[in-house]
Design an enzyme around this catalytic site. Sequence first.
Site, short mmCIF file in Angstrom:
data_model
loop_
_atom_site.label_atom_id
_atom_site.label_comp_id
_atom_site.label_asym_id
_atom_site.label_seq_id
_atom_site.Cartn_x
_atom_site.Cartn_y
_atom_site.Cartn_z
N GLN A 51 24.93 -9.91 -9.14
CA GLN A 51 24.20 -9.83 -10.39
C GLN A 51 23.79 -8.41 -10.77
OE1 GLN A 51 21.62 -13.41 -9.13
NE2 GLN A 51 21.60 -13.50 -11.35
N ARG B 207 14.07 -8.20 -1.22
CA ARG B 207 15.13 -9.17 -0.90
C ARG B 207 16.40 -8.81 -1.67
NH1 ARG B 207 16.06 -14.93 -3.04
NH2 ARG B 207 17.76 -15.65 -1.69
N HIS C 160 25.06 -15.08 -1.30
CA HIS C 160 24.48 -15.40 -2.60
C HIS C 160 25.63 -15.62 -3.59
CE1 HIS C 160 20.58 -15.02 -5.08
NE2 HIS C 160 21.50 -15.58 -5.87
N ASN D 256 21.70 -18.69 0.02
CA ASN D 256 20.81 -18.89 -1.11
C ASN D 256 21.28 -20.11 -1.90
OD1 ASN D 256 18.70 -17.74 -3.10
ND2 ASN D 256 20.47 -18.15 -4.40
N GLU D 257 20.41 -21.11 -2.00
CA GLU D 257 20.58 -22.25 -2.89
C GLU D 257 21.93 -22.96 -2.75
OE1 GLU D 257 17.61 -20.84 -6.50
OE2 GLU D 257 19.76 -20.75 -6.83
N ASN E 296 12.93 -21.59 -3.43
CA ASN E 296 13.01 -21.05 -4.79
C ASN E 296 12.48 -22.11 -5.74
OD1 ASN E 296 14.25 -18.86 -3.64
ND2 ASN E 296 16.26 -19.23 -4.54
N TYR F 117 11.44 -23.02 -9.76
CA TYR F 117 11.46 -22.66 -11.17
C TYR F 117 10.86 -23.74 -12.07
CZ TYR F 117 14.32 -18.63 -10.01
OH TYR F 117 14.75 -17.44 -9.49
N GLU G 163 12.02 -17.02 -4.43
CA GLU G 163 12.27 -16.74 -5.85
C GLU G 163 11.30 -17.54 -6.69
OE1 GLU G 163 16.24 -17.24 -7.42
OE2 GLU G 163 17.17 -16.34 -5.65
N TRP H 142 11.39 -13.19 -8.93
CA TRP H 142 12.74 -13.06 -9.48
C TRP H 142 12.60 -12.62 -10.93
CZ3 TRP H 142 17.47 -12.98 -7.39
CH2 TRP H 142 18.55 -12.89 -8.28
N GLU I 160 23.31 -12.98 -15.49
CA GLU I 160 22.74 -14.29 -15.16
C GLU I 160 23.84 -15.37 -15.13
OE1 GLU I 160 20.48 -17.11 -13.85
OE2 GLU I 160 19.93 -15.00 -13.85
N TRP I 161 24.81 -15.14 -14.24
CA TRP I 161 25.85 -16.11 -13.95
C TRP I 161 26.54 -16.61 -15.23
CZ3 TRP I 161 26.79 -15.02 -9.23
CH2 TRP I 161 25.75 -14.70 -8.33
#
Length: 454
Positions: free
Chosen positions: A26, A83, A130, A174-175, A301, A303, A364, A411, A418-419
């Site tokens: 990213q 991180r 990631h 990650n995730e 994480n 959100y 995050e 984050w 952003e992907w």
Amino acid sequence: MSSNPAPIRKDFPADFRWGVSTSSFQIEGGAREDGRGESIWDRFCAEPGRIRDGSNAEVACDHYHRWPQDLDMAKALGVNAYRFSIAWPRILPNGSTGRGPVNEAGLAFYDRLVDGMLERGLDPWATLYHWDLPQTLQEQGGWTSRDTVTAFLEYTDIVTRRLGDRVGHWITHNEPWCSCMMGYWEGVHAPGGRSLADAMQACHHVLLSHGQAVALIRRNSPDAQVGITLSLHPIAAASDSAADLAALQRHDGLRNRWFLDPLFGRGYPEDTLALLGEAAPRVEAGDLAAIAAATDFLGVNYYFPEVVQDDPDPTTGGPTRTRLVEREGVERTGFGWEVSPQGLVDLLARIQRDYAPAVIQLTENGSTFEDVLTTEGRVHDTERLSYLQRHLAALRQAMDAGVPVKGYFAWSLLDNFEWAEGYLRRFGLAHVDYATQQRRLKDSGLWYGRFLNE
């Protein structure tokens, strides 16, 4: 909105870790430099229609060249932990040594980056995966293939032998939900697959690679702490009906328990396995014991919460026969995600009640809104500032209730790629002008710095 007042740093323990989070794909850019190989996200970006604004991450935030400036910014904020993630294709451009040599230039970059953190008093927190899998491995099946587990262990061994004397905290993945479910089933992330069976097999192999890597990391980095980071959600039923309450249980099984249960030694949840049927993963003898390897912390994480409703139609309700619904009249981010500090309290309480990890790290937490740069060069991101303050107050509330959270990582330090959204969404504490690569702390970043330097 929460009525909790904005916290102050003294509300938290003196040894609490304060950080920011980033990820290699990213922010780094430098996609064609110094021997870096192609990743699945490079290929995904090149496919028309995959990225909303048609962009790619070949330059991103140019962190590959501007990392000293970015670390200086982190230091000035007052964080004591940073991180970051390591790009597998920078280390092994073809995925494994069986397909090509180790890229010394890639290792040297992370040498410089880690040394730069230490010189600035920043504790390095390295994430090994990631989402940027080498494309050559995807062409052999990616995470649906057990060979990728072997390749990950080789990559982990190379990286941790090189950096293990300086990196004190390692996150294996990650995730996994996002890399596997969104990548191999929903098709909205790389590699763009649309098979539930592939997604479930990928989930299993990611978890297996985590478990098998733990002992390897500890051998190469004996003083380090090791964990994994999950994206987790508090889930509520849309109504008190028996159908919706049962839907909640089914949805939670795939969204949260599918990852938490095996990591904490319970194996895969039987009710979810039954729902998956033939899409359930192939599990070999010893796999579940490996996945349950003891770790030093659980990375979380957070959100937004999810609200689910019963949906018996398999074409719309998927394997869990559920669908997400939106609460009316609630605050939402630019992504449309519900803003819920109370959701963080509820999630952490649930994790502690059901799994009792010794340590939780909030790896995050952040938000995206429509930032506007003023003519004076300021970004008055009032909504993000409020989000940050209220979630820190909620974190303190959870800790007061006995949840062992030992660190918070915002984050993100920078606006970034952003992907699938490309550059349309901005999560950064610092605004990035992608045309000039100028960084400016937003009001939220300025407040975070004042908070940390109190």
